[in-house]
Design an enzyme around this catalytic site. Structure first.
Site, mmCIF file in Angstrom:
data_model
loop_
_atom_site.group_PDB
_atom_site.id
_atom_site.type_symbol
_atom_site.label_atom_id
_atom_site.label_comp_id
_atom_site.label_asym_id
_atom_site.label_seq_id
_atom_site.Cartn_x
_atom_site.Cartn_y
_atom_site.Cartn_z
ATOM 1 N N ARG A 210 0.832 -1.375 -0.137
ATOM 2 C CA ARG A 210 -0.204 0.057 -0.038
ATOM 3 C C ARG A 210 1.000 1.392 0.135
ATOM 4 O O ARG A 210 0.623 2.153 -0.505
ATOM 5 C CB ARG A 210 -0.833 -0.026 1.282
ATOM 6 C CG ARG A 210 -2.197 -0.949 1.165
ATOM 7 C CD ARG A 210 -3.089 -0.312 1.795
ATOM 8 N NE ARG A 210 -4.594 -1.019 1.089
ATOM 9 C CZ ARG A 210 -5.540 -1.625 1.677
ATOM 10 N NH1 ARG A 210 -5.211 -2.060 3.013
ATOM 11 N NH2 ARG A 210 -6.409 -2.216 1.143
ATOM 12 N N LYS B 103 -17.728 -18.238 1.023
ATOM 13 C CA LYS B 103 -19.130 -18.475 1.225
ATOM 14 C C LYS B 103 -19.792 -18.007 0.035
ATOM 15 O O LYS B 103 -19.373 -16.549 -0.482
ATOM 16 C CB LYS B 103 -19.736 -17.856 2.385
ATOM 17 C CG LYS B 103 -19.281 -18.463 3.750
ATOM 18 C CD LYS B 103 -19.909 -17.849 4.958
ATOM 19 C CE LYS B 103 -19.501 -18.626 6.321
ATOM 20 N NZ LYS B 103 -19.794 -17.683 7.378
ATOM 21 N N GLY C 92 -8.913 -8.924 -0.522
ATOM 22 C CA GLY C 92 -7.773 -9.240 0.362
ATOM 23 C C GLY C 92 -7.181 -10.593 0.281
ATOM 24 O O GLY C 92 -6.036 -10.939 0.125
ATOM 25 N N GLY D 190 -12.952 -4.316 0.031
ATOM 26 C CA GLY D 190 -14.455 -4.118 -0.090
ATOM 27 C C GLY D 190 -14.704 -3.297 -1.097
ATOM 28 O O GLY D 190 -15.859 -3.533 -2.150
HETATM 29 P P1 AMP Z 1 -13.211 -15.080 0.807
HETATM 30 O O1 AMP Z 1 -12.855 -14.073 2.003
HETATM 31 O O2 AMP Z 1 -14.687 -15.336 0.787
HETATM 32 O O3 AMP Z 1 -12.476 -14.840 -0.337
HETATM 33 O O4 AMP Z 1 -12.811 -16.538 1.269
HETATM 34 C C1 AMP Z 1 -11.402 -16.918 1.586
HETATM 35 C C2 AMP Z 1 -11.407 -18.061 2.492
HETATM 36 O O5 AMP Z 1 -11.907 -19.232 1.891
HETATM 37 C C3 AMP Z 1 -9.914 -18.543 2.710
HETATM 38 O O6 AMP Z 1 -9.566 -18.145 4.025
HETATM 39 C C4 AMP Z 1 -10.002 -19.956 2.381
HETATM 40 O O7 AMP Z 1 -9.280 -20.885 3.196
HETATM 41 C C5 AMP Z 1 -11.312 -20.530 2.594
HETATM 42 N N1 AMP Z 1 -11.754 -21.700 1.637
HETATM 43 C C6 AMP Z 1 -11.583 -21.448 0.328
HETATM 44 N N2 AMP Z 1 -11.911 -22.757 -0.165
HETATM 45 C C7 AMP Z 1 -12.203 -23.460 0.873
HETATM 46 C C8 AMP Z 1 -12.983 -24.837 1.184
HETATM 47 N N3 AMP Z 1 -13.154 -25.866 0.161
HETATM 48 N N4 AMP Z 1 -13.414 -25.103 2.422
HETATM 49 C C9 AMP Z 1 -13.189 -24.111 3.373
HETATM 50 N N5 AMP Z 1 -12.742 -22.999 3.357
HETATM 51 C C10 AMP Z 1 -12.258 -22.594 2.113
#
Ligand code: AMP
Length: 395
Positions: free
Chosen positions: A36, A197, A354, A377
Site C-alpha cells: 500500500r 461462502k 484481500g 471491499g
Molecule cells: P473469501 O474471503 O470469501 O474470499 O474466502 C477466503 C477463505 O475461503 C480462505 O480463508 C480460504 O481458506 C477459504 N476457503 C476456500 N476454499 C475452501 C474450502 N473448500 N473449504 C473451506 N474454506 C475454504
C-alpha cells in the site's frame, strides 16, 4: 464524465491534500507488507516533480473515533521515507491551527503526513464541520485511495466537495482498469469466483452472470452448489440454507448464456490440517467423513482450458483453502497458468480482494497479472455493479 487529475491543475507551490490508504498490515509491531505504501509513491512523486506541497491523510485500522497509540500513522514514516528517498514530516494533530502553521511552513516538494483520520468519530460520520476543518489544510484535494472509496467519509467524500478535486495516479489507474474490464471487456470474459461462502458474494455473482461468458466457481462456495445439485459433500463447508439461491444462480446462468463451471474432481481430507493425508476424488464419490478443501487436478485443467479460450478474466477468491498445503495447489496451478497467458499477451487478467491478493502473492502469479487491486471491499462493491461514493464525488 471525465475525472480530473493532477495534470489539470497548476500545482507549483500549492498545498495538495492527498487522501491515501496507508492501512498497512502490522505483525509483531512491524509492517509485514508495504504494497500500500509503494502504491502511493507515484502520486507523491508527481506532486514533488510539479513543485507542490504534499499533505497526506489516511485512516489506519479501526480506532472507532479514539486515539490509540498502536494505530498512530507515525509508524509508517520510516518505510515511507525509504520508498520516497526523502524526509517525510509528521503531525500528531490532524486538524487545527498548529497543523495549518506546519503546512504554511512547508517548502515546495516537501511531504507532511498527518495523524490517523479515524481518531475522530466525525470522519466515519462524514460530519460537515470536520470536512470543513480538513478543507483548510489544502488548496486542492487529491483522492488516491480507491480502496476507501466505497464509504462516504469526511476524508473521501466530505472534503472533496469543499475543494477543487482530482484523482491521484493509483485511483485513476484503478478506475480506468476496472471500468474497462466490466464495461468494455475484450471477450470472451471469464469470472473466477472462489472463497468461503456464497452469502458474502451473492450480489457479485448476480451482477457478473449478466456480463460474463464463463463463470468459474471454486473454493468453499462451490460445495453449496454441489449440495444444491443433490451431491453428497460430507463434512465440507456448506451453506445449506442457500440451496434454492444456488439453483436460481445456475438457472440465471442458463438464461444469460453464461456457462457455469463447477469442480468435477476435488481434494478431500478428514481434517483441515497442513500436510494431512488427502485424496483426489470425483465429486460423485464423496463420503460422510470427507471435507472438500480444494479443486482437483482435472478441474484445474478444465479451468485452464477456459482461460485459454478467454481474452479477459476477473478473479476474486481462492479456489481452495490455500493457506494450508496441499490445499493451495488448485489456486496456484490456475493462477500461474493465467499469469503465463498474460505474460504472453494472450489474456487480460484482473484480480482483487484481500485473500485473493495473498493467494496470488503466494503463487507468484501476482507479478504477471495485468492488474491486482489492493482494494478489498471497494473492489467487491465495484464488481457488484455498485456506484462508489468516493469515486462518484470526483466526477
Ligand atoms: P473469501 O474471503 O470469501 O474470499 O474466502 C477466503 C477463505 O475461503 C480462505 O480463508 C480460504 O481458506 C477459504 N476457503 C476456500 N476454499 C475452501 C474450502 N473448500 N473449504 C473451506 N474454506 C475454504
Amino acid at each position: 464524465m471525465v475525472i480530473k487529475t493532477l495534470n489539470d491543475y497548476n500545482i507549483a507551490n500549492k498545498k495538495i491534500l492527498v487522501r491515501v490508504d496507508l492501512n498497512v498490515p502490522i505483525e509483531n509491531g512491524k509492517i509485514s507488507d508495504t504494497s500500500r505504501l509503494i502504491s502511493v509513491i507515484p502520486t507523491i512523486e508527481t506532486i514533488q516533480a510539479l513543485g507542490g506541497k504534499t499533505i497526506l491523510i489516511s485512516h489506519f485500522g479501526r480506532p472507532n473515533g479514539l486515539y490509540k497509540e498502536e494505530l498512530s500513522l507515525k509508524q509508517v514514516i520510516p518505510d515511507l521515507e525509504k520508498l520516497l528517498n526523502c524526509p517525510v514530516k509528521f503531525s500528531s494533530e490532524l486538524i487545527g491551527e498548529n497543523v495549518i502553521k506546519k503546512i504554511v511552513n512547508l517548502e515546495s516538494s516537501e511531504v507532511l503526513l498527518l495523524e490517523n483520520t479515524r481518531f475522530f468519530a466525525e470522519e466515519e460520520n462524514n460530519e460537515e464541520s470536520f470536512s470543513k476543518e480538513l478543507s483548510k489544510l489544502g488548496d486542492i484535494f487529491c483522492n488516491d485511495a480507491f480502496s476507501a472509496s466505497h464509504r462516504a467519509h469526511a476524508s473521501t467524500v466530505g472534503v472533496s466537495k469543499l475543494l477543487p478535486n482530482c484523482a491521484g495516479q493509483l485511483m485513476k489507474k484503478e478506475i480506468d482498469t476496472l471500468a474497462n474490464v466490466l464495461k468494455n471487456p475484450q471477450k470472451p470474459l471469464t469470472a473466477v469466483i472462489g472463497g468461503a461462502k456464497i452469502s458474502t458474494k451473492l450480489d457479485l455473482l448476480l451482477n457478473l452472470i449478466k456480463k460474463v461468458d464463463f463463470l468459474v466457481i471454486g473454493g468453499g462456495m462451490a460445495n453449496t452448489f454441489l449440495f444444491a445439485k443433490g451431491l453428497q459433500i460430507g463434512n465440507s463447508l456448506c451453506e445449506e440454507n442457500l440451496k434454492e439461491t444456488s439453483l436460481r444462480i445456475i438457472s440465471a446462468c442458463n438464461d444469460n448464456n453464461c456457462e457455469i463451471i463447477l469442480p468435477h474432481d476435488v481434494v478431500v481430507a478428514s481434517e483441515f490440517v497442513a500436510n494431512t493425508n488427502y485424496n483426489v476424488k470425483s465429486v460423485l464419490d464423496i463420503n460422510n467423513k470427507d471435507m472438500i478443501l480444494d479443486i482437483g487436478p482435472s478441474t484445474c485443467d478444465k479451468i485452464n482450458e477456459i482461460f485459454s479460450m478467454s481474452k479477459t478474466i476477473i478473479w476474486n477468491g481462492p479456489m481452495g483453502a490455500f493457506e494450508l498445503e496441499p490445499f493451495d495447489k488448485g489456486t496456484i496451478q490456475t493462477s500461474v497458468y493465467a499469469s503465463k497467458l498474460t505474460k504472453n499477451g494472450k489474456l487480460i487478467s484482473v484480480a482483487g480482494g484481500g485473500d485473493t491478493v495473498s493467494a496470488l502473492k503466494k503463487s507468484g502469479a501476482e507479478k504477471d497479472f495485468t492488474y491486482v487491486s489492493l482494494a478489498g471491499g471497494a473492489f467487491l462493491e465495484w464488481m457488484e455493479g455498485k456506484k462508489l461514493p468516493g469515486v462518484e464525488c470526483l466526477l
